[in-house]
Design a protein around this motif. Structure first.
Motif, PDB file in Angstrom:
ATOM      1  N   VAL E  32       0.852  -1.200   0.000  1.00  0.00           N
ATOM      2  CA  VAL E  32       0.000   0.000   0.000  1.00  0.00           C
ATOM      3  C   VAL E  32       0.883   1.244   0.000  1.00  0.00           C
ATOM      4  CG1 VAL E  32      -1.644   1.353   1.359  1.00  0.00           C
ATOM      5  CG2 VAL E  32      -1.902  -1.141   1.197  1.00  0.00           C
ATOM      6  N   THR E  33       0.644   2.157  -0.962  1.00  0.00           N
ATOM      7  CA  THR E  33       1.414   3.409  -0.953  1.00  0.00           C
ATOM      8  C   THR E  33       0.655   4.537  -0.263  1.00  0.00           C
ATOM      9  OG1 THR E  33       0.664   3.893  -3.182  1.00  0.00           O
ATOM     10  CG2 THR E  33       2.806   2.870  -2.984  1.00  0.00           C
TER      11      THR E  33
ATOM     12  N   GLU G  54      -1.887  19.827   6.629  1.00  0.00           N
ATOM     13  CA  GLU G  54      -0.946  18.940   5.944  1.00  0.00           C
ATOM     14  C   GLU G  54       0.401  18.933   6.654  1.00  0.00           C
ATOM     15  OE1 GLU G  54      -2.535  19.163   1.323  1.00  0.00           O
ATOM     16  OE2 GLU G  54      -0.392  19.222   1.734  1.00  0.00           O
ATOM     17  N   GLY G  55       1.082  17.792   6.575  1.00  0.00           N
ATOM     18  CA  GLY G  55       2.393  17.702   7.202  1.00  0.00           C
ATOM     19  C   GLY G  55       3.057  16.403   6.818  1.00  0.00           C
ATOM     20  N   GLU G  56       4.247  16.217   7.339  1.00  0.00           N
ATOM     21  CA  GLU G  56       5.008  15.014   7.010  1.00  0.00           C
ATOM     22  C   GLU G  56       4.525  13.803   7.808  1.00  0.00           C
ATOM     23  OE1 GLU G  56       7.379  14.406   4.585  1.00  0.00           O
ATOM     24  OE2 GLU G  56       6.401  16.270   4.003  1.00  0.00           O
ATOM     25  N   ASP G  57       4.154  14.032   9.039  1.00  0.00           N
ATOM     26  CA  ASP G  57       3.712  12.930   9.906  1.00  0.00           C
ATOM     27  C   ASP G  57       3.009  13.577  11.093  1.00  0.00           C
ATOM     28  OD1 ASP G  57       3.275  10.562  11.157  1.00  0.00           O
ATOM     29  OD2 ASP G  57       5.381  10.187  11.672  1.00  0.00           O
ATOM     30  N   GLY G  83       0.225   7.516   4.428  1.00  0.00           N
ATOM     31  CA  GLY G  83       1.083   6.781   3.497  1.00  0.00           C
ATOM     32  C   GLY G  83       2.237   7.597   2.977  1.00  0.00           C
ATOM     33  N   GLN G  84       2.823   7.087   1.885  1.00  0.00           N
ATOM     34  CA  GLN G  84       3.974   7.756   1.281  1.00  0.00           C
ATOM     35  C   GLN G  84       3.585   9.044   0.585  1.00  0.00           C
ATOM     36  OE1 GLN G  84       5.946   4.858  -1.295  1.00  0.00           O
ATOM     37  NE2 GLN G  84       5.355   3.285   0.168  1.00  0.00           N
ATOM     38  N   GLU G  85       2.324   9.114   0.140  1.00  0.00           N
ATOM     39  CA  GLU G  85       1.845  10.321  -0.519  1.00  0.00           C
ATOM     40  C   GLU G  85       0.336  10.434  -0.284  1.00  0.00           C
ATOM     41  OE1 GLU G  85       2.126   9.944  -4.814  1.00  0.00           O
ATOM     42  OE2 GLU G  85       2.102   7.777  -4.627  1.00  0.00           O
ATOM     43  N   VAL G  86      -0.208  11.618  -0.540  1.00  0.00           N
ATOM     44  CA  VAL G  86      -1.647  11.808  -0.401  1.00  0.00           C
ATOM     45  C   VAL G  86      -2.340  11.243  -1.641  1.00  0.00           C
ATOM     46  CG1 VAL G  86      -3.494  13.516  -0.293  1.00  0.00           C
ATOM     47  CG2 VAL G  86      -1.417  13.855   1.059  1.00  0.00           C
TER      48      VAL G  86
END
Lengths: 95, 95, 95, 95, 95, 95, 95
Positions: E32-33, G54-57, G83-86
């Protein structure tokens, strides 16, 4: 003969196999680069799904045979694009 | 004469040949780079389809003759674009 | 004088010549880079078409004369863009 | 003073001069890079047009004077953008 | 078998765990990405959420098992995309 | 403190100064890169305008003071964006 | 655990602090790259705002604690992306 690049099919299918293996099976067909299926309507014995298939030169006989093998049937072909590239209807492309 | 780059046709056709070979045949015409046909309406004896044809310099006589050969007829020409490039109607291009 | 870059015309024309040669003829005018005509309404004796013409510096007198030669008339000029580039109305460009 | 980059004007004008020379004249004003005028409403003695003007640093006094010289009047200023660049309203820019 | 690239699921879940840890847990699944969940409806004992999952080759059995572990259930699979890339339905992609 | 990148204000203002000098004045504030004002409603004594202000790190006290100096008042702050960049609401950004 | 990239929150807050310092405070949280708040509804004692972060984590516990410190409360989490991207919901991304 001109190459079929994309088709949009209105498909009736039984509840099983469900839409995920059904879509996987269609994607396995030769020349298919991708398939997206959307659930349109759930009725007592069947489901209507809208299936968009893209590829380099789609073999519609093989696609229809596979749909039938899976217990489904093509109710109508809603859109088809042939040629060197997919041409978009200007009303949709710009609207 | 100015080059015809894109036409959008409202076409009446019999149920057979179906929309896929019908579209393939039109794409076979000279100078055509791509054709997209969409099903608009199904009536008892005919179907109405909306056909978008793009090319470098479309030969409309040949296109119409081919449509007639396939048992269809052009009900109306809904849009035509001529010139060095396809100009989009600003209301559609931005709306 | 400022250069006319794009006009959108509401044109009344007889059924013949049809929209395709009508559009080809307008595209033949000097400084025109492209023309797109859309069918708006079909009445008993006339058709209303919406014609978008783009070019480097359109000669509106010549364009109107050609429309008249073809049996048509400009019912109204719906939009005109002049200057170094085509400015889009912000409501349309972003809406 | 901050630079005026774009204005959208609701203008009342007589039927003559028509929208094309009217727009050409406005484009001739200093600092104007382009003007797009759209026909909004036709009444017995006047027409309402929506005029979008872009430039590096618009001189609104000169623009209004020219509109008046042409027999028109600014009914309302619907939008104005000032600064280093044109900022779009987020609702419109994304909607 | 063809790779599953994206699924859109209509999921019923209890109020707890809430949508954030629920979504984090699904994102932890292999391949899952990313996952985006949207709240659709709040009822007395359950919430309906619409979950979009993208990945290189989604393992639907593992995803469904995880949803069940979290007390949820897949009410319907609304959309599935398989193949080398995600194909968009032309009506949605251009409309 | 986090930087304010964009605000959208619902402002009541008298008819004079009109929207153009009103917008120019706001753009003169420190850190403002651009302002776009749109006319929303004309009432007997006041006008409602929607003002979008972008900048690197907006000084809201100074902006409100300037609006008050010009005879206007902030009726409501409809939107505010802070941080390293302007984040768009996903419903608007994609809808 | 999977990284939280974006949340959309429906927040109830008192009239003070107003939406601007409220948004600045949320943006100060660790890992936040930007926050956009939109006014949804004004009631007698509270305001409803829709907050996109929004943010990195994102650290949701810290975000909720800060909202509570400011006198607000999260009424519902409308959307969350991990995840890795939105990942965008295809209906919204293309519609």
């Amino acid at each position: 003969m001109a190459k079929i690049r994309r088709v949009v099919l209105d498909v009736l299918k039984p509840h099983q196999p469900n839409i995920i293996p059904f879509t996987e099976q269609l994607t396995e067909q030769e020349a298919v680069t991708g398939v997206t299926s959307k659930l349109v309507e759930i009725e007592e014995k069947v489901r209507t799904i809208r299936v968009t298939i893209e590829g380099e030169d789609l073999d519609m006989d093989a696609i229809e045979a596979r749909i039938n093998d899976l217990g489904g049937s093509i109710h109508s072909v809603d859109e088809v694009s042939c040629g060197q590239e997919v041409i978009e209807d200007p009303w949709l492309a710009n609207g």
